[in-house]
Design a protein around this motif. Sequence first.
Motif, PDB file in Angstrom:
ATOM      1  N   PHE C  97       0.843  -1.201   0.000  1.00 55.15           N
ATOM      2  CA  PHE C  97       0.000   0.000   0.000  1.00 55.15           C
ATOM      3  C   PHE C  97       0.880   1.254   0.000  1.00 55.15           C
ATOM      4  O   PHE C  97       0.595   2.215  -0.716  1.00 55.15           O
ATOM      5  CB  PHE C  97      -0.938   0.009   1.219  1.00 55.15           C
ATOM      6  N   LEU C  98       1.932   1.239   0.787  1.00 52.84           N
ATOM      7  CA  LEU C  98       2.827   2.412   0.814  1.00 52.84           C
ATOM      8  C   LEU C  98       3.579   2.546  -0.497  1.00 52.84           C
ATOM      9  O   LEU C  98       3.675   3.617  -1.078  1.00 52.84           O
ATOM     10  CB  LEU C  98       3.807   2.304   1.979  1.00 52.84           C
ATOM     11  N   GLU C  99       4.098   1.419  -0.954  1.00 55.01           N
ATOM     12  CA  GLU C  99       4.918   1.433  -2.165  1.00 55.01           C
ATOM     13  C   GLU C  99       4.127   1.945  -3.373  1.00 55.01           C
ATOM     14  O   GLU C  99       4.664   2.614  -4.239  1.00 55.01           O
ATOM     15  CB  GLU C  99       5.406   0.007  -2.416  1.00 55.01           C
ATOM     16  N   ARG C 100       2.839   1.604  -3.417  1.00 56.73           N
ATOM     17  CA  ARG C 100       2.025   1.986  -4.574  1.00 56.73           C
ATOM     18  C   ARG C 100       1.281   3.308  -4.398  1.00 56.73           C
ATOM     19  O   ARG C 100       0.415   3.650  -5.189  1.00 56.73           O
ATOM     20  CB  ARG C 100       1.017   0.867  -4.880  1.00 56.73           C
ATOM     21  N   GLY C 101       1.530   3.987  -3.325  1.00 53.55           N
ATOM     22  CA  GLY C 101       0.876   5.289  -3.144  1.00 53.55           C
ATOM     23  C   GLY C 101      -0.604   5.183  -2.848  1.00 53.55           C
ATOM     24  O   GLY C 101      -1.388   6.067  -3.200  1.00 53.55           O
ATOM     25  N   VAL C 103      -1.974   5.392  -0.030  1.00 53.36           N
ATOM     26  CA  VAL C 103      -2.296   6.150   1.178  1.00 53.36           C
ATOM     27  C   VAL C 103      -2.104   7.630   0.887  1.00 53.36           C
ATOM     28  O   VAL C 103      -1.043   8.029   0.406  1.00 53.36           O
ATOM     29  CB  VAL C 103      -1.361   5.744   2.338  1.00 53.36           C
ATOM     30  N   GLN C 104      -3.118   8.419   1.160  1.00 53.16           N
ATOM     31  CA  GLN C 104      -2.913   9.874   1.095  1.00 53.16           C
ATOM     32  C   GLN C 104      -3.208  10.481   2.456  1.00 53.16           C
ATOM     33  O   GLN C 104      -2.350  10.479   3.329  1.00 53.16           O
ATOM     34  CB  GLN C 104      -3.720  10.500  -0.044  1.00 53.16           C
ATOM     35  N   CYS C 140     -13.139   6.437   0.109  1.00 50.04           N
ATOM     36  CA  CYS C 140     -11.844   7.119   0.076  1.00 50.04           C
ATOM     37  C   CYS C 140     -11.996   8.301  -0.859  1.00 50.04           C
ATOM     38  O   CYS C 140     -12.424   8.132  -1.994  1.00 50.04           O
ATOM     39  CB  CYS C 140     -10.749   6.184  -0.445  1.00 50.04           C
ATOM     40  N   CYS C 142      -9.430  10.596  -1.376  1.00 51.06           N
ATOM     41  CA  CYS C 142      -8.145  11.076  -1.901  1.00 51.06           C
ATOM     42  C   CYS C 142      -7.683  10.329  -3.149  1.00 51.06           C
ATOM     43  O   CYS C 142      -7.191  10.938  -4.081  1.00 51.06           O
ATOM     44  CB  CYS C 142      -7.051  10.942  -0.842  1.00 51.06           C
ATOM     45  N   THR C 143      -7.779   9.016  -3.143  1.00 50.65           N
ATOM     46  CA  THR C 143      -7.042   8.245  -4.147  1.00 50.65           C
ATOM     47  C   THR C 143      -7.854   7.911  -5.389  1.00 50.65           C
ATOM     48  O   THR C 143      -7.280   7.441  -6.378  1.00 50.65           O
ATOM     49  CB  THR C 143      -6.565   6.892  -3.578  1.00 50.65           C
ATOM     50  N   GLY C 144      -9.179   8.080  -5.308  1.00 49.25           N
ATOM     51  CA  GLY C 144     -10.003   7.613  -6.426  1.00 49.25           C
ATOM     52  C   GLY C 144      -9.990   6.097  -6.536  1.00 49.25           C
ATOM     53  O   GLY C 144     -10.441   5.547  -7.530  1.00 49.25           O
ATOM     54  N   TYR C 145      -9.413   5.434  -5.540  1.00 52.45           N
ATOM     55  CA  TYR C 145      -9.328   3.969  -5.432  1.00 52.45           C
ATOM     56  C   TYR C 145      -8.307   3.360  -6.394  1.00 52.45           C
ATOM     57  O   TYR C 145      -7.988   2.177  -6.276  1.00 52.45           O
ATOM     58  CB  TYR C 145     -10.696   3.282  -5.623  1.00 52.45           C
ATOM     59  N   ASN C 146      -7.801   4.126  -7.357  1.00 55.80           N
ATOM     60  CA  ASN C 146      -6.929   3.529  -8.373  1.00 55.80           C
ATOM     61  C   ASN C 146      -5.712   2.848  -7.755  1.00 55.80           C
ATOM     62  O   ASN C 146      -5.391   1.713  -8.076  1.00 55.80           O
ATOM     63  CB  ASN C 146      -6.453   4.596  -9.368  1.00 55.80           C
ATOM     64  N   LYS C 147      -5.060   3.585  -6.862  1.00 60.07           N
ATOM     65  CA  LYS C 147      -3.819   3.026  -6.326  1.00 60.07           C
ATOM     66  C   LYS C 147      -4.089   1.972  -5.264  1.00 60.07           C
ATOM     67  O   LYS C 147      -3.244   1.115  -5.004  1.00 60.07           O
ATOM     68  CB  LYS C 147      -2.912   4.153  -5.811  1.00 60.07           C
ATOM     69  N   VAL C 149      -6.503  -0.306  -5.659  1.00 58.07           N
ATOM     70  CA  VAL C 149      -6.695  -1.495  -6.492  1.00 58.07           C
ATOM     71  C   VAL C 149      -5.354  -1.963  -7.071  1.00 58.07           C
ATOM     72  O   VAL C 149      -5.051  -3.158  -7.097  1.00 58.07           O
ATOM     73  CB  VAL C 149      -7.717  -1.200  -7.614  1.00 58.07           C
TER      74      VAL C 149
END
Lengths: 777, 331, 164
Positions: C97-101, C103-104, C140, C142-147, C149
């Motif tokens: 999760f951290l590596e792929r961004g 988390v905002q 969520c 912030c992320t739009g869920y993209n990252k 997923v």
Amino acid sequence: MSELDYVGKRILRKDGPDKITGRAKYTMDMRLPGMLVGRILRSPCPHARILNIDTSRAEKLPGVKAVITANDTLGIKHAFVETPRYPPDQYALAANRVRYVGEEVAAVAAIDPYVAEEALHLIQVDYEEMPAVFDPIEAMRQDAPEIHPTHPKVKEPFKNIGGKTYSGWGDVETGFAQSDYMREDRFESHLRTHGYLETQVALASFEPAGKLNIWTSSQGPFIKREKLARTLGLPLSAVRVQMAYVGGAFGGKVDLYAHEFCAALLSMKAGLPVKIAATREEVFAAYRHGQPLIVEIKTGVKKDGTLLAQQIRVINNCGAYRGTGVVVIFLAWGFVMLPYRLPNLKYEGYAVYTNNPPRTAQRGHGAPQLRFALDSQLDMIAEELGMDPVEIRLKNARQPGEQLPNGDNVHNCGLVECIERAAEHTGFREKHLQNRSVGTTLDPLRRGIGIAVSSYHSGSLIYPNSSSAVVKMNDDGTLTLMTGAMDIGQGAETILSQIVAEEVQVPVDKIEVIAADTETTPVDIGSWISGNTYVTGNAAREAASVVRKKLLDLAAEELEASPEDLVLDNMRVYVAGSPGRALKYRDLFTASIRKRRGDPIIGEGHWRTMQDVPFHPSLATTKGRWSENYAFDAQVAEVEVNTETGMVRLVRAVTAHDCGFPINPLLVEGQIDGQISMALGHAFLEEVIMKDGRTLNPSWLDYHMPCIHNMAVSESIDVITETYDVGRSYRTKEVGEGLVSAILAAIANAIFNAIGVRLYSTPFTPEKILRGLGRIK
Amino acid sequence: MHLPRFTYKKSDSLEETAQLLSRYDTGACLMAGGTELLPRMKYGLAMPEVLISMKRSPVSSPKIGSDGDLVLSPLMTLRAVEGSSLVRENAPLLSEAVGLVGSGEIRHMGTLGGNLCQETRCLYYNQSHSFQFKKPCFKRGGDICYSIPKGKECWAVFMGDIAPALYSLEAKVKIMSRDKTRIIPIEGLYRGDGKKPLILSPHEIIGEIFIPGSNGLRGSAFSKFSFRGGLEFAVLSVAAVLDMEDDGETCRSARITVGAVAAAPVRARCAEAGIEGKNISDRSLSEAVRQALDEIRPVPHHGQTSGFLKESLKVQIRHALSVAAGRVKKD
Amino acid sequence: MKKKQGRQLIELAVNGEAYELAEEPQVTLLEVLRNDLELTGTKESCGTGECGACTVLIDGEPVLSCLTLALDCRDLDILTIEGLAKGGDLTHVQEIFLERGAVQCGFCTPGVVLATTALLKATSRPTDYEIKKALEGHLCRCTGYNKIVEAIDKVLTDGYLVNE
């Protein structure tokens, strides 16, 4: 340009480990010994005189420690904008009169939420209801109820005008006379909330010695301190605003809110810490959302699509107080000016008081509403002229180095490249033609593609107008960055650390950040107005440069080399070509203490956008310079319309953007994805439904913020127009707000491309689609 | 948000719950999963003096009864229903509907019985009324309807997904109290009154749910129309069952039930009758849709207009029937 | 004010630690975690079960702690976000999760991470649809869920099993 080590890299966010393990403390999570629970009593009436407030029964309730009404305040008004033309118009607690449902009338602090809520029930308020008005057009009529007097400088016979922006250039009448084609359209946008997951919350602790400490979920502490100190009658130095982690903001946590004022005043009265947290329902029904705008546009063009003249009127349903209502009608002008060349403009914007809750900034602050209108109409014009949507945009797009009518310069503007690359990447022209030729098939699913552009300023002059930063070296050679900037989830601390890391060559994880504390960190513009990376970034870079220079000078002395021959690398300095002749930073730190009369290697830096311009442009006339730094983008939307259900799906969103130089591509992508999601919520799903000033859907259940099923494929193309050089200031552009805008118009244009239905109002609901298709009469 | 105070009782069996309900009379409330009752309590819409928790009480597994009925405990979580192969084999329509309720977490917590016994909903009603709509509406004991302010009626809508499926499966429910039990068709559970949607007295609870077996070719489909495709209640839902003659083409009997259009699920009986005995074809399905539209008038709710709901009803019924027809097993 | 039913003693295990607590009936598990145990990683964003921020795992299943009574948690095993990383070592899901961004602002993160962990424990190779069904109750902004997923897809391509 030398190889960069930290800037431009996908460095993981500094707060990641704290957040992923649940260790991160948000304001909502904070507690202090003896802390009381605060609750706010809100007006049930949209417009009423307060005849009497009786708090005596509430005060007698065991467990109640303080009750406040307007009588306990100094009666000082505040507002987001406070200028001679726009004096503040709102009390922190309503005095004599309420102007919207949910307005704060009284507040209590008690030992637990049960007592606090019972105390609210025991407060007796006598109201005398007055006629109310909710629609801005009705509110402008002479026979409308008066909410505030119309602003004295507005000459037209309109009522309830809180503010007006009038601007333009050239001569629209001449422009229209020269036009081959003209059209007039009216677009409307609707009310949406920000959708921050952490509700509004503040914890105030007034110390007996006279100091007010307050933690609040905000976008920057300095504006809060200024407004709190003034409304509470405390010296600025007696108010300390600090941050905790922030669970999202998106523009909704900038201005002073009543719960912050009330928590502070209750704490002063009770002598104990007081925390007030809004419920989700309160956020929906009583707090500030974005601004629904009506945009009327008359446009004249030449046969070849060249824009000649626009006459634009923007009407903002501003709510019961000015809030940022007079800002958005100013910004709307700017969003007209930015992306396309336009020789003649006549612009009028009105902020109209109504008996709705006041409004505030919301990601894009008017840009989505304006771009939706302007880029929808531009497609309609292209259609009439038989032009391709890409061609008409390229024809009018601003070029590098162009001067804007207000005197600003767009510098390295990558708009043309953005349009070209977005179109090329998506096969826009072919798809656009192909979708139109589908005609009547039995397949209820239709594809459409649309394009639009946007531009956004990266920092502008508004209180406190400046950012500064301090970088200090620690004994072990690591750094501490002190900044007033606020990480609201966008990654400010990571970005700033990267910038410092690059200048001083200290790894990001060796840089500690102390942020957003009015007492210990230098002033900052805050995480709004989109200046964080540029303005605060340059301040941090300057501070880091000072440290860099001190290190180089000292190392040159110690290593008996010229500073130009020295290389900084991973917390050490060596002589180029002889890596053995090296000193570690920790040794230089010691040397500096010894030889530089105790200098512990501290650097200070500050930055201000529009450095040579003293003031923000006039909100009323737009005169003056606005920003020195504009980001540009073109966005393509591909949609799938179900012609039976009326549901539209954003299948793919492509963003080609000129964000200058991306400091951290991973975080840039995060900003883009989030904005695409917010825009598709804007386009299809979200609406705060209000009736007579009351909110009908004050919950996540009934307010349809996108969930994971609504995720759209989001692709981005970086059009990099700036470079990053160590030791040199840079024009890194904003990326956190501008990209919610063009995509909205692109979606509208894609829907037209798919089914030939032109939508003039947001949201693009299935019902509007089906009506457009003639399936609902 | 926090809950109002109450007295807590734990019950491990439906019999014990029935005893407790009758002891505490109108002041008590059964909580199974909590996902329906607790938000209502937080909003001040339910204020039981005694809350009888059956959370994580022992649940009997689904079984086939002696008469071939699938027998389900109302205490089964939706997740358990969704995951049950016995349910999937014998009532795939129910599995489908259950999988579309709420969210993953809601399905882990919520129960079959709780879903059936949920209250009707309306934008004006489902909030806390601390400063908005303070004057009570019909459903809150007052004398106005904010939603459709004419007449003396409450226009709140029953929005559960499971009930329409059970209607179309011709399910029965056992109603029990301390002193007696009775078995009624699922339709009998609902009064059709927005103000008080359930037939249950304060002492009564659902004891069991019976779903008759199908002895022949059947196709079924559940269509839930919502804006986000998850997390929320249906704008409207359609549960369709087509029982076929052995030829696999002629419809022996059809059940079409529409949810979220009134204070109770609504059967499209004319449409059902119209399709029975006919070959399933584009034409017969279109005719059924037309008839359904004649007999069902959706109550405008949650900001949707009746015009939009009618058009959506048409599309969703057609969709459900087509899918159901496509699922008829022919071998 | 309604009369109080007194506090009742309950025993429960949170993140492997046994606790004995005295709670009033109306207290939710969320309130116990945040107020009594000071495990504030579990968030409240609505309190009515519509956002997923308060998700914890009870006996491995994701539940909404805002709609769970403390008294109903007797003798149960509760896992909160604080209990996931063992001795400071992040789980694979957390790391990716951290590596792929993914988390905002981080406010939805604890709930999303726990729901993902539960999903991957229950279903070793979930389909895209199953992933979305498991996370449909988690908002969520912030992320739009993209990252999110993307991160889960990465965990799956790594062939990582959550059971360790």
